[in-house]
Write an enzyme that holds these catalytic residues in place. Structure first.
Site, mmCIF file in Angstrom:
data_model
loop_
_atom_site.group_PDB
_atom_site.id
_atom_site.type_symbol
_atom_site.label_atom_id
_atom_site.label_comp_id
_atom_site.label_asym_id
_atom_site.label_seq_id
_atom_site.Cartn_x
_atom_site.Cartn_y
_atom_site.Cartn_z
ATOM 1 N N ASN A 156 16.916 53.715 40.704
ATOM 2 C CA ASN A 156 16.352 54.961 41.232
ATOM 3 C C ASN A 156 17.230 55.689 42.251
ATOM 4 O O ASN A 156 17.101 56.901 42.405
ATOM 5 C CB ASN A 156 14.933 54.731 41.772
ATOM 6 C CG ASN A 156 14.892 53.741 42.896
ATOM 7 O OD1 ASN A 156 15.552 52.715 42.846
ATOM 8 N ND2 ASN A 156 14.141 54.046 43.912
ATOM 9 N N GLU A 252 14.809 43.800 48.965
ATOM 10 C CA GLU A 252 14.246 45.134 49.209
ATOM 11 C C GLU A 252 13.391 45.453 47.992
ATOM 12 O O GLU A 252 13.925 45.805 46.937
ATOM 13 C CB GLU A 252 15.376 46.162 49.360
ATOM 14 C CG GLU A 252 16.270 45.936 50.558
ATOM 15 C CD GLU A 252 15.590 46.224 51.879
ATOM 16 O OE1 GLU A 252 14.644 47.039 51.904
ATOM 17 O OE2 GLU A 252 15.989 45.621 52.888
ATOM 18 N N CYS A 286 10.874 53.727 46.278
ATOM 19 C CA CYS A 286 10.117 52.627 46.894
ATOM 20 C C CYS A 286 9.215 53.129 48.018
ATOM 21 O O CYS A 286 8.236 52.472 48.358
ATOM 22 C CB CYS A 286 11.070 51.560 47.404
ATOM 23 S SG CYS A 286 12.320 52.205 48.514
#
Ligand code: NAP
Length: 477
Positions: A156, A252, A286
């Site tokens: 992303n 992450e 995210c």
């Protein structure tokens, strides 16, 4: 200036290398073939690790001024070629050209900050004489690189999230092997090109392209790899954590971020920030806003304004300057999002806007009255869908916001400092934005999540901490 990289090759220990077996990189909006990259094998990965053993020695012996210089030169190269970098991001990924330019600007910043932080990796003296009998000792500790870092990155933010691992690794004297997402390997290869052009010594950096499920284990389980720095989904993150063995791990992971809008909030500001936080990068972020808890006295006006603003969001060709939102990363992902929304609507959720799919495109979608037992109420959607909930008070909003297994970032809109402070104290998140949505980050801040959103923190200085270890020196006089 034209970049050297033309696809078809990966970057192994300073050599551009091809393989007969390839991965096709396609534009998700029209499925056009953009390029191919090698589908690396386990043997390729093992070779990369062998080369990185040499690379780790080279990296550790680079003086700090050389690390600073090479990172800054890589940043300069990206700046000179920024349109090519932006075009590549927006072609292979799902960002619009305007969003991609923003990512390139952030990548340059990430590298510049890495270069600055290289000169600030300090230890301190240790007062050994605090222990009786140690009066004749003096010494200090300083930070040494851990050796080889394995970096696994998602689709992303295909450039900046790679820079968030490569910049700090080189700044702190480590070798690094990057395995970028299969959907978006070209931006990571362009980053390797910037470092090659900047004169980074061979073997310090490799970018190896291949399927995570095929070559991931060889990287993750290898004893010479001293740290796995992973950014991606919870499922892959958990699997990697189980397999990695005795090494450092930085995770992450994802989230389903909440935003709270209180009665005293600036309504326009809250709507504008939450719409952009929910739908930028087609919700594949995210930090995307997924759940909004609105004071019940504001809910009608918030809902009306939010839906109206959502209708203005233009969806279409990523290369058009006028487009606000492109496709999802693949048609398969758009179908997944569609089915999760359909499940919610089937269970009684109200579709206020959107809910339409065309290939990989999915329109910005707003739901209300979502029952708690729907997948979307608890899990990360990773698509352009947002849920609106009325709440009676702040305490209820905080309780609901916390009632999920993620905790990356959150936002709260209020002008009451006491209420903001209560949210700061009670919300289980890695970062809380006051009068902004969850979708705010600068590259120098500590970034990471609580609960299943991750382990450890990125944000250059904090990544450097994870990528080094203290060594104690004590002189007996
Ligand atoms: P993903 O499917 O988990 O993939 C991420 C990376 O892991 C890819 O390079 C993938 O390779 C690799 N991989 C997958 N399975 C693996 C395995 N078993 N062993 C080793 N590597 C493996 O995630 P994604 O769909 O690309 O990205 C979306 C997720 O990333 C979301 O959950 C999002 O929230 C999270 N994310 C978190 C942050 C953060 O900073 N907290 C930032 C961005 C994204 P292949 O591509 O070859 O499968």
């Amino acid at each position: 200036m034209k970049t050297q990289y033309g696809g078809r090759k990966m970057y192994v220990a300073g050599q551009w290398t091809d393989r007969e077996r390839v991965i096709e990189v396609r534009d998700p909006q029209d499925n056009q073939l953009i390029d191919t990259v090698p589908a690396a094998s386990v043997a390729d990965m093992l070779q990369c690790i062998e080369e990185a053993k040499e690379g780790a020695k080279t990296a550790a012996s680079m003086p700090v001024h050389e690390r600073i210089s090479v990172i800054n030169k890589a940043a300069d190269y990206i700046e000179e070629n920024k349109e090519i970098y932006a075009y590549t991001i927006s072609r292979e990924g799902s960002k619009t050209i305007r969003e991609a330019r923003g990512e390139v600007a952030r990548c340059i910043q990430t590298l510049r900050i890495s270069a600055e932080e290289a000169r600030r990796i300090h230890g301190e003296t240790i007062p050994f004489d605090q222990r009786p009998g140690s009066e004749n000792r003096v010494g200090y500790y300083y930070y040494v690189p851990i050796g080889i870092i394995g970096a696994i990155t998602p689709f992303n933010d295909p450039l900046n999230l790679v820079a968030h691992k490569v910049g700090p690794a080189i700044a702190s004297g480590n070798a690094i092997i990057v395995k970028p997402a299969t959907a978006t390997p070209l931006s990571a290869l362009l980053l390797a090109e910037a470092f090659a052009q900047a004169g980074l010594l061979p073997k310090v950096l490799s970018v190896i392209t291949g399927y995570g499920t095929e070559i991931g284990d060889a990287l993750v389980t290898h004893p010479a790899v001293r740290m796995i720095s992973f950014t991606g989904g919870l499922e892959a993150g958990e699997e990697i954590t189980r397999k990695a063995g005795l090494k450092k791990i930085s995770m992450e992971l994802g989230s389903n971020s909440p935003v709270i809008v209180l009665e005293d909030a600036d309504l326009e500001e809250a709507i504008e920030a939450s719409v952009s936080g929910a739908f930028s990068a087609a919700g594949q972020n995210c930090l995307s806003v997924q759940r909004i808890y609105i004071h019940e006295r504001l809910i009608d006006s918030f809902q009306e304004g939010f839906v109206e603003r959502t209708k203005q969001y233009s969806v279409g060709d990523k290369q058009s300057e006028l487009t606000d939102m492109g496709p999802l990363i693949s048609e398969k992902e758009a179908i997944r999002v569609e089915s999760i929304v359909e499940e919610a609507v089937g269970k009684g959720a109200v579709l206020l806007e959107g809910g339409k799919r065309d290939g990989a495109f999915y329109t910005p979608t707003v739901l209300s009255n979502v029952p708690d037992d729907c997948t979307i109420a608890k899990e990360e959607i990773f698509g352009p869908v947002v849920l609106l909930y009325p709440v009676a008070d702040l305490e209820t909003a905080i309780e609901k916001a916390n009632d999920v297994r993620y905790g990356l970032q959150a936002g709260i809109f209020t002008n009451d400092v006491r209420k903001a402070h209560l949210a700061i104290e009670k919300m289980n998140v890695g970062g809380l934005m006051i009068n902004d949505s969850s979708d705010y980050r600068i590259d120098a801040m500590p970034f990471g999540g609580m609960k299943n959103s991750g382990l450890g923190r990125e944000g250059i200085k904090f990544s450097i901490k994870e990528m080094t270890e203290p060594k104690v020196v004590c002189y007996k006089l």
